[in-house]
Design a protein around this motif. Structure first.
Motif, short mmCIF file in Angstrom:
data_model
loop_
_atom_site.label_atom_id
_atom_site.label_comp_id
_atom_site.label_asym_id
_atom_site.label_seq_id
_atom_site.Cartn_x
_atom_site.Cartn_y
_atom_site.Cartn_z
N GLY A 1 8.41 2.09 -5.43
CA GLY A 1 7.02 1.73 -5.67
C GLY A 1 6.28 1.29 -4.42
O GLY A 1 5.04 1.31 -4.39
N THR A 2 7.02 0.88 -3.39
CA THR A 2 6.39 0.50 -2.11
C THR A 2 6.15 1.70 -1.21
O THR A 2 5.60 1.55 -0.12
N GLY A 3 6.61 2.88 -1.65
CA GLY A 3 6.45 4.08 -0.84
C GLY A 3 7.65 4.42 0.01
O GLY A 3 7.65 5.44 0.71
N ALA A 4 8.69 3.57 -0.02
CA ALA A 4 9.89 3.84 0.79
C ALA A 4 10.61 5.07 0.27
O ALA A 4 10.57 5.40 -0.92
N VAL B 1 7.05 -9.01 -7.08
CA VAL B 1 7.30 -9.46 -5.71
C VAL B 1 7.03 -8.35 -4.70
O VAL B 1 6.77 -8.63 -3.52
N ALA B 2 7.07 -7.09 -5.15
CA ALA B 2 6.82 -5.96 -4.23
C ALA B 2 5.36 -5.53 -4.21
O ALA B 2 4.98 -4.68 -3.40
N GLN B 3 4.55 -6.13 -5.08
CA GLN B 3 3.15 -5.72 -5.18
C GLN B 3 2.41 -5.88 -3.86
O GLN B 3 2.49 -6.91 -3.20
N GLY B 4 1.73 -4.83 -3.46
CA GLY B 4 0.93 -4.87 -2.24
C GLY B 4 1.70 -4.59 -0.97
O GLY B 4 1.12 -4.53 0.12
N ILE B 5 3.01 -4.39 -1.06
CA ILE B 5 3.83 -4.11 0.12
C ILE B 5 3.94 -2.61 0.33
O ILE B 5 4.23 -1.86 -0.62
N ASP B 6 3.71 -2.16 1.53
CA ASP B 6 3.72 -0.73 1.85
C ASP B 6 4.87 -0.42 2.81
O ASP B 6 4.85 -0.84 3.96
N LEU B 7 5.86 0.29 2.31
CA LEU B 7 6.99 0.70 3.15
C LEU B 7 7.01 2.21 3.34
O LEU B 7 8.07 2.80 3.58
N THR B 8 5.86 2.83 3.25
CA THR B 8 5.77 4.27 3.48
C THR B 8 6.31 4.60 4.87
O THR B 8 5.97 3.94 5.85
N GLY B 9 7.19 5.60 4.93
CA GLY B 9 7.79 6.00 6.20
C GLY B 9 9.07 5.27 6.52
O GLY B 9 9.76 5.62 7.48
N ARG B 10 9.43 4.24 5.73
CA ARG B 10 10.69 3.53 5.93
C ARG B 10 11.70 4.04 4.92
O ARG B 10 11.37 4.63 3.90
N ARG B 11 12.98 3.78 5.20
CA ARG B 11 14.04 4.30 4.35
C ARG B 11 14.92 3.16 3.85
O ARG B 11 15.16 2.17 4.55
N ALA B 12 15.41 3.32 2.62
CA ALA B 12 16.23 2.30 1.98
C ALA B 12 17.41 2.94 1.28
O ALA B 12 17.32 4.07 0.80
N VAL B 13 18.51 2.21 1.22
CA VAL B 13 19.70 2.62 0.47
C VAL B 13 20.03 1.51 -0.51
O VAL B 13 20.03 0.33 -0.15
#
Length: 306
Positions: free
Chosen positions: A47-50, A17-29
């Protein structure tokens, strides 16, 4: 309002479900990310770059998981921070230390059907862990979520919520015999109601919150139940951890959820509202998505934490 459907389902994995999604530069907890669903959710988000923070009670275990995720994803933007949801001082320390915007908060940690136990404040343990601790955490991070401008809160609930609504006059089992499954059900109902009210209350900040049932997965969550939950689940309904984390990751990352909040998902799709216990892993009780109940719980939660 029609139910939201996606191309994903029971067998989908978090990575798919995360394939192809780019969250580089975003932050997650991700709370409770030292094992099980939390660890797999953190892995998929990495894997999304987060940049992913693993909020855990066992920091050493969290660091082992973070090291493994970094090695397998190549993402070095992983950190581990202590968080004990039953200790409000720990929650406050976590939120006070956070700096900058936050894009995704996954309220994943939880306990299930544990023996009767209470916090120092007299709160029943499952309600305190599964709801109140996460409520305090999310409220404490509200400014960071608002600063992102398009943040998402993901709340891991359970079909167990159908076992009990909020028993407003006796949340802490002061007058009725303690029942571990009723206590669990009440706490999981609270999770759904929190998503409903957070979405309404914080709409102006472009923060959305959704709740979910991950499915039947054997993890450390079942340590008080012999690994079988509240009853025997048919073998064909058991998910892998990778499949169990899929709905959490979908709600955290998918463009299909843009602007969508206050809903409850099973197997990566929104489920039906039911007026009787469904007897399946699907369905959300009407009392768990009732906006009046949601507002009442929010006010009560603030009072209990005051």
């Amino acid at each position: 309002m029609s139910a939201l459907t996606t191309p994903f389902g029971f067998s989908s994995t978090a990575a798919e479900v995360a394939q192809g999604i780019d969250l580089t530069g975003r932050r997650a907890v991700v709370t409770g990310a030292s094992s099980g669903l939390g660890a797999e959710t953190a892995r998929a988000l990495a894997g999304t770059g987060a940049a992913v923070t693993l909020a855990v009670r066992d920091v050493a275990a969290g660091e082992r998981v973070a090291k493994d995720i970094a090695a397998k994803t190549g993402n070095q933007e992983l950190s581990v921070a202590p968080l004990d949801l039953t200790d409000l001082a720990s929650v406050r320390a976590f939120t006070a230390a956070w700096q900058g915007p936050l894009h995704v908060l996954v309220n994943n940690a939880g306990v299930m059907a544990c023996p009767e136990q209470y916090t120092e404040q007299g709160r029943e343990w499952q309600f305190a862990t599964n709801h109140l601790g996460h409520f305090a955490l999310t409220e404490g991070l509200h400014g960071a979520l608002a600063a992102d401008g398009n943040a998402r809160v993901v709340v891991v609930s359970s079909t167990g919520h159908q076992r009990s609504p909020i028993v407003w006059d006796d949340i802490d089992f002061a007058f009725r015999p303690y029942d571990p499954w009723l206590a669990y059900g009440q706490s999981k109902t609270a999770n759904v109601l929190f998503a409903v009210e957070a979405t309404r209350r914080w709409a102006g900040d472009n923060i959305t919150a959704n709740a979910l049932m991950p499915g039947a997965i054997y993890t450390n969550l079942q340590r008080h139940t012999g690994g079988r939950g509240s009853g025997r689940v048919q073998a064909e309904l058991i998910k892998t951890v990778e499949q169990g984390a899929a709905t959490s990751v979908l709600l955290a990352t998918s463009p299909l959820l843009e602007g969508v909040g206050g809903r409850y998902f099973v197997d990566c799709n929104e489920t039906d509202v039911v007026d009787r216990r469904s007897g399946t892993l699907h369905g959300v009780a009407r009392y768990a998505v009732d906006p009046d109940n949601a507002r009442r719980l929010w006010t009560l939660s603030q009072e209990l934490l005051a």
